[in-house]
Design a protein around this motif. Sequence first.
Motif, PDB file in Angstrom:
ATOM      1  N   PRO A 161       0.800  -1.233   0.000  1.00  0.00           N
ATOM      2  CA  PRO A 161       0.000   0.000   0.000  1.00  0.00           C
ATOM      3  C   PRO A 161       0.832   1.283   0.000  1.00  0.00           C
ATOM      4  CG  PRO A 161      -0.895  -1.576   1.568  1.00  0.00           C
ATOM      5  CD  PRO A 161       0.413  -2.139   1.100  1.00  0.00           C
ATOM      6  N   ILE A 211     -15.321   1.750  -2.837  1.00  0.00           N
ATOM      7  CA  ILE A 211     -14.698   1.999  -1.530  1.00  0.00           C
ATOM      8  C   ILE A 211     -15.716   2.586  -0.553  1.00  0.00           C
ATOM      9  CG2 ILE A 211     -12.987   3.445  -0.337  1.00  0.00           C
ATOM     10  CD1 ILE A 211     -11.243   3.144  -2.893  1.00  0.00           C
ATOM     11  N   SER A 218     -17.909  -2.391   0.932  1.00  0.00           N
ATOM     12  CA  SER A 218     -16.743  -1.544   1.140  1.00  0.00           C
ATOM     13  C   SER A 218     -15.628  -2.335   1.828  1.00  0.00           C
ATOM     14  CB  SER A 218     -17.107  -0.332   1.996  1.00  0.00           C
ATOM     15  OG  SER A 218     -15.933   0.397   2.336  1.00  0.00           O
ATOM     16  N   THR A 278     -10.463  -0.301   5.460  1.00  0.00           N
ATOM     17  CA  THR A 278      -8.999  -0.151   5.428  1.00  0.00           C
ATOM     18  C   THR A 278      -8.293  -1.496   5.547  1.00  0.00           C
ATOM     19  OG1 THR A 278      -8.926   0.196   7.831  1.00  0.00           O
ATOM     20  CG2 THR A 278      -9.130   2.167   6.438  1.00  0.00           C
ATOM     21  N   ASN A 328      -7.375  -3.768   3.394  1.00  0.00           N
ATOM     22  CA  ASN A 328      -6.273  -4.022   2.458  1.00  0.00           C
ATOM     23  C   ASN A 328      -5.090  -3.089   2.675  1.00  0.00           C
ATOM     24  OD1 ASN A 328      -7.545  -6.144   1.046  1.00  0.00           O
ATOM     25  ND2 ASN A 328      -8.724  -4.690  -0.175  1.00  0.00           N
ATOM     26  N   LEU A 329      -5.307  -1.984   3.373  1.00  0.00           N
ATOM     27  CA  LEU A 329      -4.225  -1.036   3.660  1.00  0.00           C
ATOM     28  C   LEU A 329      -3.446  -1.425   4.910  1.00  0.00           C
ATOM     29  CD1 LEU A 329      -6.080   2.355   2.973  1.00  0.00           C
ATOM     30  CD2 LEU A 329      -4.565   1.105   1.430  1.00  0.00           C
ATOM     31  N   ALA A 355      -4.081   4.746  -5.130  1.00  0.00           N
ATOM     32  CA  ALA A 355      -4.812   4.693  -3.857  1.00  0.00           C
ATOM     33  C   ALA A 355      -6.061   3.821  -3.983  1.00  0.00           C
ATOM     34  CB  ALA A 355      -5.186   6.106  -3.405  1.00  0.00           C
ATOM     35  N   THR A 396      -6.520   0.003  -2.119  1.00  0.00           N
ATOM     36  CA  THR A 396      -7.636  -0.063  -1.162  1.00  0.00           C
ATOM     37  C   THR A 396      -8.602  -1.183  -1.531  1.00  0.00           C
ATOM     38  OG1 THR A 396      -7.479   2.334  -0.797  1.00  0.00           O
ATOM     39  CG2 THR A 396      -9.496   1.261  -0.077  1.00  0.00           C
TER      40      THR A 396
END
Length: 464
Positions: free
Chosen positions: A54, A183, A192, A195, A197-198, A263, A267
């Motif tokens: 990320p 997202i 949604s 976060t 995956n971040l 980004a 995400t």
Amino acid sequence: MSRTTLDTPPAAPDAHAPLSHGLKQRHLSMIALGGVIGAGLFVGSGAGIAAAGPSIVIAYAVSGLLVMLVMRMLGEMSAAYPSSGSFSAHAERAIGPWAGFTAGWSFWVLLCTAVGLEGIGAAKIVTGWLPGTPEWAWVALFMVVFCVANLAAVKNFGEFEFWFAALKVGAISLFLVLGVLAIAGVLPGTDSPGTSNLTGQGGFLPHGSEGLVVGLLASVFAYGGLETVTIAAAESQNPVQGVARAVRTAMWRIALFYIGSMAVIVTLVPWDSQEVVEKGPYVAALDHLGIPGAGQLMNVVVFVALLSAMNANIYGSSRIAYSLVERGQGPKALGRVSAGVPRVAVLVSCVFGFVCVLLSYWRPDDVFPWLLNMIGAVILVVWIFIAVSQLLLRRRVEREAPEKLVVRMWLFPALTWVALAGMAAIFVLMARQPDTRVQLYSTGGMTLFLAAVGYAWQRARAAR
């Protein structure tokens, strides 16, 4: 080392060159817009995501800031002195003929090699659609089409790029809209990701600072191709206005298309998904959303991006070669112009590109990798020439022709020095990485060779 003043610029023949001015403002505007969305973004960003996770967003933001500074410096010089030689002509004016020679011919080798690489990439996509067809035949077809288009008239290049760019801009804009909706959790049929995956799969920096460095280096080279608009401006109906507009909008274009899309991707999709590298990050993201046919449609967009890059690089390489010859820094035959087009330069650039393709088949284990390493860091060499040239030229323009400063570098000279420091830092980072170290040394060797030849050429001309 000889220098010239603004009153007697070395690129004077270029000012009276018989090139046509067939590019309209709509062509130049779309070239500037679509030039940001290059093959490097669609194809090369997957490796960067795999390395940095990320944090690739940070990598693209940092390299994007550097590119903005470089484009602002180049825009300042190109608005003051539009030239088909772009940074090469500016380097000659600011530093000396050897610098223009080195920057110009190294960039020519880069563009011609890139033409072949993009042709190979496009051919691989087509053979995926039509299994059993030979890759080399598709590359040859693409090369012939764009060679003929560039031989005919500059407006053909402009029309191809206008529609290519329109498709790329439309596709990536739609991708961003769908991604943001997903997202936010308002896209039908999707939940949604928040976060997860971040922060999951090892966190925001899964491979630590080393991974971020690899991602940073990958992102730097994804920005290559932005210089084409300053080359094309010399053949537009209003070059000063075109360059000024392109440079002033560069910031939001880079922020939206590069940083924004990275980004969205990291995400939506786990960074360590195999599909990110195998299919490409954009196709992987759309497939993840489960939109029928969207991934395959993005493959079409990637294909168009590769063809667009081929077209732009054939154009750019021929104009750089033409400008060098006009300034007495190349074989005179390359400077022959017919119907406003440097046709010999177009042909030679295409032939060189196709030879690179043949080398990828004939000598895939030695000559071809050597060639790729040789061009690996050329874009950084060009950026250094741009920064040094702007640092030297700005004072002279202010003193001798201040009315030409239509575009001004921000916070001069502080940000110019910041950009140079950033480039030096990237060189240091490249020297620390085994893969990029070879590229650094190979590009350095080619640059030193060209500088030596250029200096010898300069001394020989001065002695006449």
